[in-house]
Design an enzyme around this catalytic site. Structure first.
Site, mmCIF file in Angstrom:
data_model
loop_
_atom_site.group_PDB
_atom_site.id
_atom_site.type_symbol
_atom_site.label_atom_id
_atom_site.label_comp_id
_atom_site.label_asym_id
_atom_site.label_seq_id
_atom_site.Cartn_x
_atom_site.Cartn_y
_atom_site.Cartn_z
ATOM 1 N N HIS A 130 5.766 50.547 55.790
ATOM 2 C CA HIS A 130 6.732 49.756 55.325
ATOM 3 C C HIS A 130 7.878 49.564 56.032
ATOM 4 C CE1 HIS A 130 7.968 53.735 53.962
ATOM 5 N NE2 HIS A 130 9.033 53.339 53.883
ATOM 6 N N HIS A 281 7.303 52.040 59.370
ATOM 7 C CA HIS A 281 6.805 53.509 59.320
ATOM 8 C C HIS A 281 5.932 53.945 58.203
ATOM 9 C CE1 HIS A 281 10.822 52.971 57.109
ATOM 10 N NE2 HIS A 281 10.478 54.097 56.267
HETATM 11 FE FE LIG Z 1 10.758 54.407 54.231
#
Ligand SMILES: [Fe+2]
Length: 325
Positions: A130, A281
């Site tokens: 995300h 990430h």
């Molecule tokens: Fe995050």
């Protein structure tokens, strides 16, 4: 100063004692020679800003920032976001910081075991990737995450470079995705419990959803960024459900190919500073069972409404308004 390797110069820059050392081919650089607790010169701020823009995530080790110092450092690069009603998640008197300790026991808040909540989420290996608050119409521009306590092993974070992922697509596919838009929504793919489900009620009461361009133009670098992630993206507009699912899977796999990623091993005091507009990430999934504490502090910098290749901005669907948290 540039270090020379075999055949060509290693890209390593030094300015006022600050050294930027790339750690992977497409993303990530370690910055040394700077004490983040000190008042940074404009030159140093410029070097860090340029490194974040180029390498998408930069790492500082051995720092000793406290909460006030963390916020002061963040302010040199933008306006820290203050989340409404974070309660105990923020240290007293420092609303710009969010603290996370160990895993998020989200299920427990909604009357189910954490494992059941996990099991009810969309099943895909790519799900956890995300960008922070990506379902907002104006996701944060950057995140600055500081480690206080970390496990002796496990608990690494991984980032992917979405500009490199876009550039790595074939020309016909880039052309195909350039004009598309997709719905980003909190809680996508969650399988409700039979009967009453407190989490579903929570989602409906606090829904955040936006239509974003599938390819956004980075407001500073001008790079095209493959704006997808497995956490929020629900549906590509104008495609059938089946077409959308297949295309999204292809794009998500592209986004997180190992060559576009970097993985960081945290130490107490480590700081990671990433461009939330050009990366996604993955939080670690390998530490909760170990039982070691992991305490992290986060400051996010306010961002802008994304714009697509055709100049069209993102459009809010519900629960989100530019500039309002
Ligand atoms: Fe995050």
């Amino acid at each position: 100063m540039a270090a020379t390797g075999v055949g060509r110069t290693v890209e390593r820059e030094t300015a006022s004692g600050v050294e930027v050392s790339p750690v992977a081919g497409h993303i990530g650089a370690e910055i040394s020679g700077v004490d983040l607790t000190e008042e940074l010169s404009e030159e140093t701020v410029g070097v860090i800003r340029a490194a974040v823009l180029r390498w998408k995530v930069v790492f500082f080790r051995g720092q000793s920032l406290d909460h006030a110092g963390h916020v002061a450092f963040a302010r040199r690069f933008g306006e820290p976001v203050v989340l409404p009603r974070r309660g105990s998640a923020s240290p007293a008197g420092v609303p710009e910081i969010e603290t996370t300790a160990d895993r998020l026991e989200l299920g427990g808040r909604f009357g189910m075991e954490h494992e059941e909540w996990l099991a009810r989420r969309r099943h895909t290996l790519l799900r956890g990737w995300h960008c922070d608050h990506g379902a907002r119409v104006d996701p944060p521009a950057a995140t600055i995450l500081r480690a206080e306590t970390v496990p002796p092993y496990g608990g690494d974070t991984t980032w992917a470079n979405l500009a490199a992922a876009y550039a790595g697509l074939s020309a016909p596919v880039r052309e195909f995705v350039d004009g598309l838009r997709a719905e980003h929504r909190l809680g996508v793919g969650y399988q409700p419990r039979p009967g009453d489900d407190a989490y579903v009620r929570h989602l409906l009461d606090h829904q955040v959803a936006t239509v974003h361009p599938l390819v956004r133009v980075h407001p500073v670098s001008g790079e095209r960024v493959l704006f997808v992630n497995g956490y929020y993206v629900e549906q590509i507009e104008g495609l059938s459900r089946a077409e959308s699912a297949a295309v999204l899977e292809m794009l998500l796999e592209q986004a997180v190919l190992p060559e576009y990623t970097v993985r960081f091993r945290w130490e107490p005091g480590s700081v990671a500073f990433w461009d939330n507009r050009a990366t996604i990430h993955l939080a670690p999934g390998d530490n909760a069972h170990l039982g070691f504490p992991r305490t992290m502090h986060r400051v996010m910098l306010a961002g802008e409404v994304p714009v697509g290749v055709n100049g069209k901005p993102s459009e809010p669907i519900t629960g989100t308004e530019a500039g309002r948290w």
